[in-house]
Design a protein around this motif. Structure first.
Motif, PDB file in Angstrom:
ATOM      1  N   CYS A   1       1.012  -1.412   0.255  1.00 35.25           N
ATOM      2  CA  CYS A   1      -0.388   0.088   0.031  1.00 35.25           C
ATOM      3  C   CYS A   1       0.477   0.969   0.505  1.00 35.25           C
ATOM      4  CB  CYS A   1      -0.794  -0.543   1.028  1.00 35.25           C
ATOM      5  SG  CYS A   1      -2.074  -1.522   0.931  1.00 35.25           S
ATOM      6  N   GLU A   2       2.321   1.379   0.717  1.00 35.71           N
ATOM      7  CA  GLU A   2       2.835   2.421   0.753  1.00 35.71           C
ATOM      8  C   GLU A   2       3.326   2.603  -0.510  1.00 35.71           C
ATOM      9  OE1 GLU A   2       5.149   1.219   4.874  1.00 35.71           O
ATOM     10  OE2 GLU A   2       6.655   1.937   2.651  1.00 35.71           O
ATOM     11  N   ASN A   3       4.134   1.741  -2.123  1.00 41.24           N
ATOM     12  CA  ASN A   3       4.196   1.901  -2.687  1.00 41.24           C
ATOM     13  C   ASN A   3       3.267   2.316  -3.561  1.00 41.24           C
ATOM     14  OD1 ASN A   3       6.657   1.799  -1.981  1.00 41.24           O
ATOM     15  ND2 ASN A   3       7.211  -0.352  -2.000  1.00 41.24           N
ATOM     16  N   ASN A   4       2.518   1.893  -3.172  1.00 45.58           N
ATOM     17  CA  ASN A   4       0.676   1.659  -4.737  1.00 45.58           C
ATOM     18  C   ASN A   4       1.989   1.167  -5.554  1.00 45.58           C
ATOM     19  OD1 ASN A   4      -1.937   2.352  -4.828  1.00 45.58           O
ATOM     20  ND2 ASN A   4      -0.964   4.689  -5.665  1.00 45.58           N
ATOM     21  N   ALA A   5       1.730  -0.407  -5.427  1.00 45.07           N
ATOM     22  CA  ALA A   5       2.137  -0.998  -6.629  1.00 45.07           C
ATOM     23  C   ALA A   5       0.903  -1.713  -7.050  1.00 45.07           C
ATOM     24  CB  ALA A   5       3.435  -2.107  -6.281  1.00 45.07           C
ATOM     25  N   ALA A   6       1.218  -1.848  -8.394  1.00 48.25           N
ATOM     26  CA  ALA A   6       0.273  -3.068  -8.877  1.00 48.25           C
ATOM     27  C   ALA A   6       0.476  -3.984  -8.164  1.00 48.25           C
ATOM     28  CB  ALA A   6       0.591  -3.057 -10.485  1.00 48.25           C
ATOM     29  N   GLY A   7       1.409  -4.827  -7.738  1.00 46.20           N
ATOM     30  CA  GLY A   7       1.706  -6.279  -7.031  1.00 46.20           C
ATOM     31  C   GLY A   7       3.311  -5.859  -6.239  1.00 46.20           C
ATOM     32  N   THR A   8       3.095  -7.101  -5.677  1.00 43.69           N
ATOM     33  CA  THR A   8       3.653  -6.577  -4.733  1.00 43.69           C
ATOM     34  C   THR A   8       4.107  -8.193  -3.697  1.00 43.69           C
ATOM     35  OG1 THR A   8       3.402  -5.149  -4.256  1.00 43.69           O
ATOM     36  CG2 THR A   8       4.970  -6.046  -2.386  1.00 43.69           C
ATOM     37  N   LEU A   9       4.776  -9.013  -3.849  1.00 43.73           N
ATOM     38  CA  LEU A   9       5.477 -10.453  -3.693  1.00 43.73           C
ATOM     39  C   LEU A   9       5.881 -10.786  -2.410  1.00 43.73           C
ATOM     40  CD1 LEU A   9       8.206 -11.908  -5.673  1.00 43.73           C
ATOM     41  CD2 LEU A   9       6.230 -11.330  -7.143  1.00 43.73           C
ATOM     42  N   LEU A  10       6.691 -11.940  -2.392  1.00 44.38           N
ATOM     43  CA  LEU A  10       7.684 -12.009  -0.758  1.00 44.38           C
ATOM     44  C   LEU A  10       8.545 -12.653  -1.878  1.00 44.38           C
ATOM     45  CD1 LEU A  10       7.742 -10.934   2.045  1.00 44.38           C
ATOM     46  CD2 LEU A  10       6.474 -13.768   2.859  1.00 44.38           C
ATOM     47  N   THR A  11       9.877 -12.693  -0.818  1.00 40.50           N
ATOM     48  CA  THR A  11      10.715 -13.934  -1.368  1.00 40.50           C
ATOM     49  C   THR A  11      11.615 -13.984  -0.361  1.00 40.50           C
ATOM     50  OG1 THR A  11      12.381 -12.052  -2.083  1.00 40.50           O
ATOM     51  CG2 THR A  11      11.002 -12.006  -3.799  1.00 40.50           C
ATOM     52  N   VAL A  12      12.673 -14.708  -0.475  1.00 36.66           N
ATOM     53  CA  VAL A  12      13.700 -15.308   0.361  1.00 36.66           C
ATOM     54  C   VAL A  12      14.671 -15.748   0.068  1.00 36.66           C
ATOM     55  CG1 VAL A  12      13.408 -17.527   1.266  1.00 36.66           C
ATOM     56  CG2 VAL A  12      13.851 -15.832   3.158  1.00 36.66           C
ATOM     57  N   ARG A  13      15.444 -15.490   1.154  1.00 36.74           N
ATOM     58  CA  ARG A  13      17.533 -15.855   0.184  1.00 36.74           C
ATOM     59  C   ARG A  13      17.406 -17.114   1.254  1.00 36.74           C
ATOM     60  NH1 ARG A  13      19.738 -12.277  -3.471  1.00 36.74           N
ATOM     61  NH2 ARG A  13      19.141 -10.061  -3.452  1.00 36.74           N
ATOM     62  N   THR A  14      17.770 -18.377   0.277  1.00 36.23           N
ATOM     63  CA  THR A  14      17.956 -19.091   0.478  1.00 36.23           C
ATOM     64  C   THR A  14      19.436 -20.100   0.678  1.00 36.23           C
ATOM     65  OG1 THR A  14      17.179 -21.574   1.257  1.00 36.23           O
ATOM     66  CG2 THR A  14      16.472 -20.300  -0.159  1.00 36.23           C
ATOM     67  N   ASN A  15      20.112 -20.795   0.774  1.00 37.63           N
ATOM     68  CA  ASN A  15      21.150 -21.263   0.063  1.00 37.63           C
ATOM     69  C   ASN A  15      20.920 -22.875   0.002  1.00 37.63           C
ATOM     70  OD1 ASN A  15      21.177 -22.504   2.757  1.00 37.63           O
ATOM     71  ND2 ASN A  15      23.215 -21.541   3.331  1.00 37.63           N
TER      72      ASN A  15
END
Ligand code: UD1
Ligand code: CA
Length: 426
Positions: free
Chosen positions: A122-136
């Motif tokens: 909501c802050e960025n008023n983006a069309a889409g936002t998704l969650l990522t993570v770094r993993t080995n």
């Protein structure tokens, strides 16, 4: 939260589970994976929830009941096709809303993480936002491909990834928020041009980028949350993470757990300060334990039980849908079911409550100060009076209540004498 709805994808069979039950109905602790996801979404403040069902949808619908609206995906053509099922005026009218999408097989994603993602979106008023993570260990997940300036370019599934893309350690967790209108426009353009010939939800990232819409990735640091359960092995791993979260909270709140490895405490369990839990103890959901108690080793407290302060449930005690008052003790090898035990009661070793007559579960009441002799069998329904005593090996038969201050012995129990003395709690 108004102006936001959620879709939980739960149509897949979960072939790798090798089960007759749809994957998302497999339990993590006391409730199915899907139940955890529904609760986490609701706890994040979203009321309007759709569940996409498919494989054995009748079973999923039965479980979901009134908690959310189920929408059937007739042919399982992929995660993009699954979300498309709610693009129907009758089902989802107000497309000016935002839509959270989450998978039914990611039960560890917390409501805090969902809330953070919504806030960022909501802050960025983006069309889409998704969650990522770094993993080995990115094996099995969609990889996040970024462009030269580090912005999200596309998601590539493992099957379709090049050797270089497979080496990417940032993965798609599988939680997204979109402006609904923009999402459905993008989904129209998604094609099944991948190895599995499916309509991938993840392809909307590239589509939105081509349309110059803002689509952001928010990185989370908690690798434990992201586990997608695809096999029984990963279900066991998920349960282990879930169990450890509860244990961590439990010990932080002032409870001693002697062996974290062999102690199983479910959610919705409340335990008071300075209670000590010995190894191989299981406490199921919806149990309250007071302060200064001692539980175990090898004790199982089952759902719906209530334990007051300063209680001792010892070795090999099963305590089921029962309550017990302050300073009472059941120290060795007992089954206590559907029983209300008051305070200062001593239950001798090997006491069994026969609560089930083949048809009904019957209640037993043991009044305060009673002393139940070793090896007593109490056939429910029955009531043991205040300061009453049973001799070793007594069988108290159903409805043959023992009056206050009375000592009974034998099979069936018969009155031996009256006692006006208050029996010490030994
Ligand atoms: C998906 C993501 C992947 C991500 C991973 C996170 C896609 C294409 N891939 O992969 O990028 O890293 O989750 O765990 O989305 N489902 C339906 N209908 C369908 C197909 C699937 O409802 O037609 C449901 C399944 O029941 C499941 C969820 O969608 O709950 C995810 O499907 P799954 O096949 O497990 O996707 P992954 O291969 O794990
Ligand atoms: Ca999965």
């Amino acid at each position: 939260m108004k102006n936001i709805s959620a879709v939980i994808l739960a149509a897949g069979e979960g072939t790798r589970m090798n089960s007759n039950l749809p994957k998302i109905l497999h339990k993590m602790g006391s409730k199915p994976m899907l139940g955890h996801v529904i609760d986490n979404v609701q706890d994040a403040g979203i009321e309007n929830i759709f569940i996409i069902t498919g494989y054995k949808s009748e079973l999923v619908e039965k479980y979901v009941g009134q908690k959310a609206k189920c929408v059937q995906q007739k042919n399982l053509l992929g995660t993009g096709d699954a979300v498309w099922q709610i693009n129907d005026e009758e089902i989802f009218k107000n497309k000016d809303q935002r839509l959270l999408i989450i998978y039914g097989d990611t039960p560890l994603i917390t409501c805090t993480t969902i809330k953070n993602l919504l806030e960022k979106h909501c802050e960025n008023n983006a069309a889409g936002t998704l969650l990522t993570v770094r993993t080995n260990n990115p094996v099995g997940y969609g990889r996040i491909v970024r462009n030269a300036v580090g912005n999200l370019a596309k998601i590539v599934e493992e099957n379709d990834a090049t050797v270089y893309e497979r080496a990417i350690e940032e993965i798609n967790v599988g939680v997204y928020v979109f402006k609904a209108n923009e999402l459905f426009d993008a989904l129209k353009k998604v094609k099944p041009d991948n190895k599995k010939k499916e309509y991938y939800l993840t392809d909307v990232v590239a589509v939105m980028n081509n349309a110059k819409l803002m689509i952001n990735a928010v990185e989370t640091l908690d690798q434990d949350e992201i586990l997608g359960v695809n096999s029984r092995e990963s279900l066991a791993q998920a349960y282990e993470i879930f169990r450890n979260r509860i244990l961590k909270k439990t010990v932080a709140s002032g409870v001693t757990v002697l062996d974290l490895k062999t102690t199983f405490i479910d959610e919705a369990v409340q335990i008071g300060k300075d209670t000590v839990i010995y190894p191989f103890t299981i406490i199921e959901s919806n149990v309250v334990v007071g302060e200064n108690c001692s539980l175990g080793p090898f004790c199982r407290v089952r759902s719906g039980s209530n334990i007051a302060n300063n209680v001792n449930l010892g070795n090999f005690v099963e305590f089921n849908r029962s309550s017990i008052g302050e300073f009472s003790k059941v120290k060795h090898q007992s089954y206590i079911g559907d029983t209300d035990i008051e305070d200062n009661v001593n239950i001798g070793a090997g006491t069994i409550v026969a609560n089930y007559d083949g048809k009904n579960k019957n209640k037993t009441i043991i009044k305060s100060g009673a002393f139940i002799g070793t090896g007593t069998i109490l056939v429910a329904p029955v009531k043991i009076g205040k300061y009453a005593m049973t001799g070793a090996g007594t069988v108290v038969t159903r409805n043959k209540d023992v009056p206050d201050n009375t000592v009974v012995i034998g099979i069936p129990a018969r009155e031996l004498k009256k006692t006006n003395k208050l029996i010490a709690n030994g």
